[in-house]
Design a protein around this motif. Structure first.
Motif, PDB file in Angstrom:
ATOM      1  N   HIS A   1      38.508  40.130  47.916  1.00 17.03           N
ATOM      2  CA  HIS A   1      38.128  40.600  46.574  1.00 17.03           C
ATOM      3  C   HIS A   1      38.712  42.001  46.393  1.00 17.03           C
ATOM      4  O   HIS A   1      38.100  42.999  46.739  1.00 17.03           O
ATOM      5  CB  HIS A   1      36.600  40.615  46.487  1.00 17.03           C
TER       6      HIS A   1
ATOM      7  N   ASN B   1      38.136  41.855  37.608  1.00 14.85           N
ATOM      8  CA  ASN B   1      38.056  41.408  38.994  1.00 14.85           C
ATOM      9  C   ASN B   1      39.334  40.681  39.376  1.00 14.85           C
ATOM     10  O   ASN B   1      39.944  39.994  38.549  1.00 14.85           O
ATOM     11  CB  ASN B   1      36.874  40.455  39.198  1.00 14.85           C
TER      12      ASN B   1
ATOM     13  N   GLN C   1      36.675  49.224  44.391  1.00 11.17           N
ATOM     14  CA  GLN C   1      35.826  49.774  43.330  1.00 11.17           C
ATOM     15  C   GLN C   1      36.235  51.202  42.995  1.00 11.17           C
ATOM     16  O   GLN C   1      36.749  51.926  43.849  1.00 11.17           O
ATOM     17  CB  GLN C   1      34.360  49.783  43.778  1.00 11.17           C
TER      18      GLN C   1
ATOM     19  N   ARG D   1      36.958  44.980  42.043  1.00  9.87           N
ATOM     20  CA  ARG D   1      35.568  44.577  41.818  1.00  9.87           C
ATOM     21  C   ARG D   1      34.998  45.281  40.588  1.00  9.87           C
ATOM     22  O   ARG D   1      34.741  46.487  40.622  1.00  9.87           O
ATOM     23  CB  ARG D   1      34.701  44.951  43.027  1.00  9.87           C
ATOM     24  N   ASP D   2      34.829  44.533  39.507  1.00 12.74           N
ATOM     25  CA  ASP D   2      34.158  45.049  38.301  1.00 12.74           C
ATOM     26  C   ASP D   2      34.704  46.405  37.855  1.00 12.74           C
ATOM     27  O   ASP D   2      33.962  47.376  37.685  1.00 12.74           O
ATOM     28  CB  ASP D   2      32.635  45.159  38.536  1.00 12.74           C
TER      29      ASP D   2
END
Length: 247
Positions: free
Chosen positions: A20, A12, A218, A23-24
């Motif tokens: 952000h 992250n 993502q 993300r993951d």
């Protein structure tokens, strides 16, 4: 994941408190694999690859490059950077140095190589990108396509295990794009691990082992080129492809 050349585990990253940007992220890249990363503007593509050589710092999760974990340890960062070549949108060549001088700078200063050996290696890489005859010219005497090929040769002079390309053709006129892509296609067939952020879908079809589609920080989809282009699974992928391919 010792068989991975590059490993992202739950990575992250934020810009400030609100944005952000990654993300993951979970991603494994095998040695010699060729990956194209695509997606809309602002989806985190460039940030993703800039984390691989710590040009961008992630705040959570784990990134390993050739089994070296990227942390605040400057020795580990230097070790990784010696193995990772990067080519940017802008060529970032020193205008006051000749092409040959631009290429010998890092091997002599970073690699502590003698001038003669550095020049021999530089000429080898200029031949590899088919531009050796321009060695004694200055960057501004070259076309944009030629300058980008010089930038690729410069990255290759440290003999990296991994090459990262951040939209390498986006600053070029259309007629110059092909000459740069041809050089990249040639490199792709020489076993080097490559990750390329690009909107050049023809290049993705020609060389990629895997296409990764990102949206809003993502990884939304990752698949073989044939599956990605012919049978995209995600609605956002389908929408992106319809806009970029016009169908």
């Amino acid at each position: 994941m010792n068989d991975s050349m590059i490993s992202f585990e739950k990575v992250n990253k934020w810009y400030g408190n609100n944005y952000h940007v990654l993300r993951d992220i979970d991603l494994q890249v095998r040695s010699g694999e060729r990956i194209v990363v695509c997606g809309p503007s602002g989806s985190g593509k460039s940030t993703l690859i800039r984390c691989i050589n710590r040009l961008e710092e992630h705040q959570a999760g784990t990134i390993r490059v050739d089994n070296i974990e990227l942390t605040d340890d400057t020795k580990a960062i230097e070790q990784v950077r010696c193995q990772v070549g990067m080519v940017f949108q802008q060529f970032n060549l020193f205008p006051h140095l000749t092409v040959l001088e631009n290429l010998t700078l890092a091997p002599m200063w970073v690699g502590k190589m003698g001038k003669k050996e550095a020049e021999e290696r530089a000429m080898q890489q200029l031949q590899r990108v088919r531009i050796a005859e321009q060695a004694h010219k200055y960057p501004l005497q070259l076309s944009g396509g030629q300058q980008q090929r010089v930038a690729i040769a410069r990255a290759l002079c440290l003999k990296p295990k991994i090459m990262l390309f951040d939209e390498p053709t986006s600053a070029l006129d259309p007629e110059m794009i092909k000459e740069v892509l041809d050089v990249m296609i040639q490199l792709a067939h020489q076993g080097i691990t490559m990750i390329c952020v690009t909107h050049e879908m023809g290049f993705a079809k020609a060389v990629a082992d895997r296409v990764i589609f990102m949206d809003q920080g993502q990884i939304v989809e990752q698949n073989s080129p044939s599956e990605f282009f012919n049978n995209p699974r995600n609605e956002r992928s389908r929408d992106f492809l319809s806009k970029i391919l016009g169908h």
